[in-house]
Scaffold this motif. Sequence first.
Motif, PDB file in Angstrom:
ATOM      1  N   ILE A 260       0.817  -1.224   0.000  1.00  0.00           N
ATOM      2  CA  ILE A 260       0.000   0.000   0.000  1.00  0.00           C
ATOM      3  C   ILE A 260       0.850   1.273   0.000  1.00  0.00           C
ATOM      4  CG2 ILE A 260      -0.258   0.442   2.502  1.00  0.00           C
ATOM      5  CD1 ILE A 260      -3.343   0.572   1.872  1.00  0.00           C
ATOM      6  N   HIS A 261       2.120   1.141   0.366  1.00  0.00           N
ATOM      7  CA  HIS A 261       2.912   2.347   0.640  1.00  0.00           C
ATOM      8  C   HIS A 261       3.650   2.892  -0.578  1.00  0.00           C
ATOM      9  CE1 HIS A 261       1.903   2.383   4.827  1.00  0.00           C
ATOM     10  NE2 HIS A 261       2.186   1.094   4.911  1.00  0.00           N
TER      11      HIS A 261
ATOM     12  N   GLN B 262      -6.742  -2.548   0.765  1.00  0.00           N
ATOM     13  CA  GLN B 262      -6.126  -3.635   1.535  1.00  0.00           C
ATOM     14  C   GLN B 262      -7.057  -4.825   1.770  1.00  0.00           C
ATOM     15  OE1 GLN B 262      -2.801  -4.334   4.786  1.00  0.00           O
ATOM     16  NE2 GLN B 262      -3.673  -2.353   4.824  1.00  0.00           N
TER      17      GLN B 262
ATOM     18  N   SER C 262      -1.115  -5.160   7.053  1.00  0.00           N
ATOM     19  CA  SER C 262      -1.258  -4.874   8.472  1.00  0.00           C
ATOM     20  C   SER C 262      -2.127  -5.991   9.044  1.00  0.00           C
ATOM     21  CB  SER C 262      -1.957  -3.520   8.635  1.00  0.00           C
ATOM     22  OG  SER C 262      -2.464  -3.408   9.950  1.00  0.00           O
TER      23      SER C 262
ATOM     24  N   SER D  83       5.459  -1.526  12.654  1.00  0.00           N
ATOM     25  CA  SER D  83       4.573  -0.443  12.245  1.00  0.00           C
ATOM     26  C   SER D  83       4.387   0.543  13.393  1.00  0.00           C
ATOM     27  CB  SER D  83       3.233  -1.036  11.799  1.00  0.00           C
ATOM     28  OG  SER D  83       2.433  -0.058  11.207  1.00  0.00           O
TER      29      SER D  83
ATOM     30  N   ARG E 226       0.139   3.531  16.943  1.00  0.00           N
ATOM     31  CA  ARG E 226      -0.803   4.468  16.306  1.00  0.00           C
ATOM     32  C   ARG E 226      -1.380   5.426  17.341  1.00  0.00           C
ATOM     33  NH1 ARG E 226      -2.659   1.876  11.169  1.00  0.00           N
ATOM     34  NH2 ARG E 226      -4.525   3.182  11.173  1.00  0.00           N
TER      35      ARG E 226
ATOM     36  N   ARG F 199     -11.879   8.404  11.265  1.00  0.00           N
ATOM     37  CA  ARG F 199     -11.654   7.314  10.303  1.00  0.00           C
ATOM     38  C   ARG F 199     -10.920   6.165  10.985  1.00  0.00           C
ATOM     39  NH1 ARG F 199      -6.864   4.423   8.194  1.00  0.00           N
ATOM     40  NH2 ARG F 199      -7.786   3.129   6.602  1.00  0.00           N
TER      41      ARG F 199
ATOM     42  N   MET G 249      -9.547   1.832  10.228  1.00  0.00           N
ATOM     43  CA  MET G 249      -9.385   0.758   9.247  1.00  0.00           C
ATOM     44  C   MET G 249     -10.582  -0.184   9.375  1.00  0.00           C
ATOM     45  SD  MET G 249      -5.370  -0.352   9.187  1.00  0.00           S
ATOM     46  CE  MET G 249      -5.051  -0.520  10.945  1.00  0.00           C
TER      47      MET G 249
ATOM     48  N   PHE H 129      -7.560   3.472   3.138  1.00  0.00           N
ATOM     49  CA  PHE H 129      -6.427   4.369   3.423  1.00  0.00           C
ATOM     50  C   PHE H 129      -6.358   5.493   2.383  1.00  0.00           C
ATOM     51  CE2 PHE H 129      -1.495   4.315   3.836  1.00  0.00           C
ATOM     52  CZ  PHE H 129      -1.522   5.109   4.964  1.00  0.00           C
TER      53      PHE H 129
ATOM     54  N   ASN I 233      -2.915   6.934  13.262  1.00  0.00           N
ATOM     55  CA  ASN I 233      -1.861   6.193  12.567  1.00  0.00           C
ATOM     56  C   ASN I 233      -0.503   6.478  13.228  1.00  0.00           C
ATOM     57  OD1 ASN I 233      -0.731   4.506  10.532  1.00  0.00           O
ATOM     58  ND2 ASN I 233      -2.336   5.200   9.135  1.00  0.00           N
ATOM     59  N   ASN I 234       0.516   5.800  12.706  1.00  0.00           N
ATOM     60  CA  ASN I 234       1.883   6.049  13.168  1.00  0.00           C
ATOM     61  C   ASN I 234       2.454   7.289  12.448  1.00  0.00           C
ATOM     62  OD1 ASN I 234       2.714   5.111  10.524  1.00  0.00           O
ATOM     63  ND2 ASN I 234       2.276   3.061  11.290  1.00  0.00           N
TER      64      ASN I 234
ATOM     65  N   SER J 282       3.148   6.963   8.436  1.00  0.00           N
ATOM     66  CA  SER J 282       1.967   6.992   7.560  1.00  0.00           C
ATOM     67  C   SER J 282       1.268   8.356   7.611  1.00  0.00           C
ATOM     68  CB  SER J 282       0.977   5.888   7.939  1.00  0.00           C
ATOM     69  OG  SER J 282       1.389   4.665   7.386  1.00  0.00           O
TER      70      SER J 282
ATOM     71  N   GLU K 215       2.888  -5.894  11.139  1.00  0.00           N
ATOM     72  CA  GLU K 215       2.483  -6.148   9.749  1.00  0.00           C
ATOM     73  C   GLU K 215       3.188  -7.408   9.259  1.00  0.00           C
ATOM     74  OE1 GLU K 215       2.644  -2.517   7.482  1.00  0.00           O
ATOM     75  OE2 GLU K 215       1.469  -1.514   9.031  1.00  0.00           O
TER      76      GLU K 215
END
Length: 341
Positions: free
Chosen positions: A45-46, A84, A102, A157, A160, A181, A183, A204, A221-222, A225, A248
């Motif tokens: 995803i990144h 995802q 994740s 990861s 968060r 928001r 996941m 995401f 999030n972290n 991200s 993850e």
Amino acid sequence: MHARYAKWGLKMLRLKKIAVAFGLVTAAVSMSASVMAADWKGWNIHVTGYPNTVAMDDFARLVKEKTQGRIDLKMYHAGTLGNQSDAIEQVRLGALAIGNFSLGPIGPIAPEANVVSLPFVFSSVEQAFRAMDGEVGQKISDGLEKKGLIALAYHDSGSRSFYNTQKPITEPSDVEGMKVRVMNNDLYSGMITALGGNPSPMAFSEVYQALKTNVVNGAENNFPSYESTGHHEVAGFYSLSQHLIIPECVCINAKIFNDLPAADQKAVREAAQESALLQRKLWSERKVASREKVLASGVKINEIADDQKLAFQAAMEPVHKGFLAKNPELVSLVELIKNTK
Ligand code: BDP
């Protein structure tokens, strides 16, 4: 007589043709075994430069090298192959071979993996990795395998925390009435509801726009991200709740993996583990760099006092209770995590 010979001749010719065709097929089969590589597709995803992206490219390179080219993994980054939750299904089905997932959005399909999505279940990232590298990680891997996924290695990861467009969050009641928001996982929705907020499960890739247009007021999030997505540009308050630590995985379709010859299984596993070490190293650098970058862009970061952290933990306790009531067989796994020093 003549006609008969002609017929025989024709028959021979046909047989010859078949033999030639057969020979060609045999040649193609042996060629495919020795020359043609298995083409695998991998999902990530990144974006470019993110620790996972760099590590997954390194994984692909190592897979090719260690299998002498028998496996050719092409990584597709930045979620170009879809969101995802869909990608998890694609890897389970074998349409995609690999995903860098994740454990959060995997939780709804594999209850063992869902224990990491209980808020505050780990006491620190270090403790999480001690657990993941031991019996806890093994039990989670066993749970994933039952659902058609094999975790080859685990990535870091971090933790968060909440961020939003409005104000610093310092205590649980600050989340009341906020649209946040999350996941795709009911545990996260339950977590926001427990704080009196309105959860909004969303892919995401949609969060930036949703924050910008006030469809949601916040997310969590972290640092890497938060920064790599540009969310910090539109939601400038980052509050260090550190309520979730979600490892993850580098996950492969179980059948694809189990059908490999033993030497290639070993090669693929080693490649995943070596590249995971690179991911963890890059992560430790990126979390600092991302924090500095968002600070420099004007983001307000606030700590949450210890007593208020405990208040968050207490407020989220119903999420644990509800989960364990539904999955009583996982009480011991949660205990195992909590007893990990
Ligand atoms: C990031 C994870 C990524 C998730 C994303 C999210 O690395 O897998 O998709 O959070 O919040 O930290 O959706």
